[in-house]
Motif scaffolding. Structure first.
Motif, PDB file in Angstrom:
ATOM      1  N   SER A  49      70.999 -30.549  30.566  1.00 55.51           N
ATOM      2  CA  SER A  49      72.381 -30.509  31.033  1.00 55.51           C
ATOM      3  C   SER A  49      72.686 -29.141  31.631  1.00 55.51           C
ATOM      4  O   SER A  49      73.563 -29.031  32.488  1.00 55.51           O
ATOM      5  CB  SER A  49      73.344 -30.810  29.880  1.00 55.51           C
ATOM      6  N   SER A  50      71.986 -28.138  31.191  1.00 63.60           N
ATOM      7  CA  SER A  50      72.138 -26.797  31.754  1.00 63.60           C
ATOM      8  C   SER A  50      70.903 -25.987  31.410  1.00 63.60           C
ATOM      9  O   SER A  50      70.126 -26.362  30.527  1.00 63.60           O
ATOM     10  CB  SER A  50      73.378 -26.099  31.198  1.00 63.60           C
TER      11      SER A  50
ATOM     12  N   GLN B 136      69.725 -21.783  31.011  1.00 58.89           N
ATOM     13  CA  GLN B 136      70.163 -20.396  30.997  1.00 58.89           C
ATOM     14  C   GLN B 136      68.969 -19.476  31.141  1.00 58.89           C
ATOM     15  O   GLN B 136      67.885 -19.759  30.640  1.00 58.89           O
ATOM     16  CB  GLN B 136      70.901 -20.123  29.675  1.00 58.89           C
TER      17      GLN B 136
ATOM     18  N   TYR C  89      67.806 -15.542  30.382  1.00 60.05           N
ATOM     19  CA  TYR C  89      68.115 -14.359  29.608  1.00 60.05           C
ATOM     20  C   TYR C  89      67.078 -13.285  29.913  1.00 60.05           C
ATOM     21  O   TYR C  89      65.953 -13.572  30.332  1.00 60.05           O
ATOM     22  CB  TYR C  89      68.058 -14.652  28.102  1.00 60.05           C
TER      23      TYR C  89
ATOM     24  N   PRO D  49      68.415 -11.659  23.182  1.00 60.98           N
ATOM     25  CA  PRO D  49      68.472 -12.090  24.590  1.00 60.98           C
ATOM     26  C   PRO D  49      69.852 -11.799  25.182  1.00 60.98           C
ATOM     27  O   PRO D  49      70.872 -12.095  24.565  1.00 60.98           O
ATOM     28  CB  PRO D  49      68.206 -13.595  24.500  1.00 60.98           C
TER      29      PRO D  49
ATOM     30  N   LEU E  35      72.323 -12.639  28.334  1.00 61.53           N
ATOM     31  CA  LEU E  35      72.500 -13.671  29.350  1.00 61.53           C
ATOM     32  C   LEU E  35      72.522 -13.090  30.756  1.00 61.53           C
ATOM     33  O   LEU E  35      73.207 -12.102  31.026  1.00 61.53           O
ATOM     34  CB  LEU E  35      73.815 -14.418  29.103  1.00 61.53           C
TER      35      LEU E  35
ATOM     36  N   THR F  74      73.885 -18.982  33.867  1.00 66.46           N
ATOM     37  CA  THR F  74      73.787 -20.379  33.444  1.00 66.46           C
ATOM     38  C   THR F  74      73.875 -21.245  34.688  1.00 66.46           C
ATOM     39  O   THR F  74      74.775 -21.051  35.506  1.00 66.46           O
ATOM     40  CB  THR F  74      74.936 -20.746  32.490  1.00 66.46           C
TER      41      THR F  74
ATOM     42  N   LEU G   9      63.500 -14.821  29.922  1.00 63.48           N
ATOM     43  CA  LEU G   9      63.409 -16.075  29.186  1.00 63.48           C
ATOM     44  C   LEU G   9      64.253 -17.137  29.863  1.00 63.48           C
ATOM     45  O   LEU G   9      65.387 -16.865  30.259  1.00 63.48           O
ATOM     46  CB  LEU G   9      63.929 -15.905  27.758  1.00 63.48           C
TER      47      LEU G   9
ATOM     48  N   ALA H 187      69.389 -26.585  27.625  1.00 66.13           N
ATOM     49  CA  ALA H 187      70.185 -27.381  26.693  1.00 66.13           C
ATOM     50  C   ALA H 187      70.048 -28.845  27.089  1.00 66.13           C
ATOM     51  O   ALA H 187      70.259 -29.198  28.249  1.00 66.13           O
ATOM     52  CB  ALA H 187      71.650 -26.967  26.747  1.00 66.13           C
TER      53      ALA H 187
ATOM     54  N   GLN I 262      75.383 -31.487  26.518  1.00 61.74           N
ATOM     55  CA  GLN I 262      76.513 -30.577  26.418  1.00 61.74           C
ATOM     56  C   GLN I 262      77.117 -30.583  25.023  1.00 61.74           C
ATOM     57  O   GLN I 262      78.004 -29.831  24.712  1.00 61.74           O
ATOM     58  CB  GLN I 262      77.570 -30.962  27.457  1.00 61.74           C
TER      59      GLN I 262
ATOM     60  N   LEU J 215      69.278 -24.668  22.082  1.00 60.78           N
ATOM     61  CA  LEU J 215      68.563 -24.270  23.284  1.00 60.78           C
ATOM     62  C   LEU J 215      67.070 -24.345  23.000  1.00 60.78           C
ATOM     63  O   LEU J 215      66.602 -23.947  21.938  1.00 60.78           O
ATOM     64  CB  LEU J 215      68.920 -22.845  23.686  1.00 60.78           C
TER      65      LEU J 215
ATOM     66  N   PHE K 163      63.661 -22.804  24.244  1.00 64.30           N
ATOM     67  CA  PHE K 163      63.243 -21.623  24.982  1.00 64.30           C
ATOM     68  C   PHE K 163      61.831 -21.765  25.527  1.00 64.30           C
ATOM     69  O   PHE K 163      60.955 -22.378  24.906  1.00 64.30           O
ATOM     70  CB  PHE K 163      63.282 -20.387  24.079  1.00 64.30           C
TER      71      PHE K 163
END
Lengths: 112, 117
Positions: free
Chosen positions: A30-31, A33, A35, A43, A45, A48, A88, A92, A95, A100, A102
């Motif tokens: 869904s997303s 990110q 880092y 980490p 950010l 996103t 990194l 996800a 939502q 997360l 990684f």
């Protein structure tokens, strides 16, 4: 098992060169990110991305989310020694507040 | 800019002892997480917490682990009887509510380095 494969694992380049880091999975996110992590720290950010095909720019860093939301890339233009660090990616799966997942990270070294 | 804070920064304990790791999430965040990172390995999810209860947990989060939000600001991770393999960096993260939906972004604290001897 959901996996996020990150490549390359290590990258050593000269100042001024361009580079791309890849993050791939067979899962749809869904997303995603990105880092940056310094040794012994948490980490931090960078960005996103949420929409398939989305491109976001942060100064010399360009982030792209794949159309199918299964992959992402980080491109750095004209790398500088200050870009040195561990990058990194983390995805996800929904939502709804899930964990997360990684990648193992890409260690970037930029020498002057 | 608001940050997630964690204490202590480094905890050394004997095997079998109980430890409590503390986190103060960002103040308007409502979803909280613990992750760990064993040296040289990737960051792994332990548990998520929302509305005063565990929302999701991983296989790592066994009966030796527990989480609590004892007041309006702190979020804790307790390990009842530490093992050598619990040695790792432990990161707290939080996520805010935007309208009726959560944003996806999780913000991480600086971590607590746990060393079990």
């Amino acid at each position: 098992t959901q996996l996020l494969e990150q490549s390359p694992q290590f990258l050593s380049i000269q100042e001024g060169e361009n580079l791309t880091v890849y993050c791939n999975s067979s899962s749809v996110f869904s997303s995603l990110q990105w880092y940056r992590q310094e040794p012994g720290e948490g980490p931090v950010l960078l960005v996103t991305v949420v929409t398939g095909g989305e491109v976001k720019k942060l100064k010399r860093l360009t982030f792209q989310f794949g159309d199918a939301r299964k992959d992402s890339s980080l491109h750095i233009t004209a790398a500088q020694p200050g870009d040195t660090g561990l990058y990194l990616c983390a995805g996800a799966l929904s939502q709804a507040g899930t964990a997360l997942i990684f990648g193992k990270g890409t260690t970037l070294s930029v020498s002057s | 800019e608001p940050e997630v804070t964690q204490t202590p920064s480094h905890q050394v304990t004997q095997m079998g002892q109980e430890v409590i790791l503390r986190c103060v999430p960002i103040s308007n965040h409502l979803y909280f997480y613990w992750y760990r990172q064993i040296l040289g390995q990737k960051v792994e999810f332990l548990v998520s917490f929302y509305n005063n209860e565990i929302s999701e947990k991983s296989e790592i989060f066994d009966d030796q682990f527990s989480v609590e939000r004892p007041d309006g600001s702190n979020f804790t991770l307790k390990i009842r009887s530490t093992k050598l393999e619990d040695s790792a960096m432990y990161f707290c993260a939080s996520r805010r509510l935007a309208g009726v939906y959560f944003t996806d972004t999780q913000y991480f604290g600086p971590g607590t380095r746990l060393t079990v001897l």
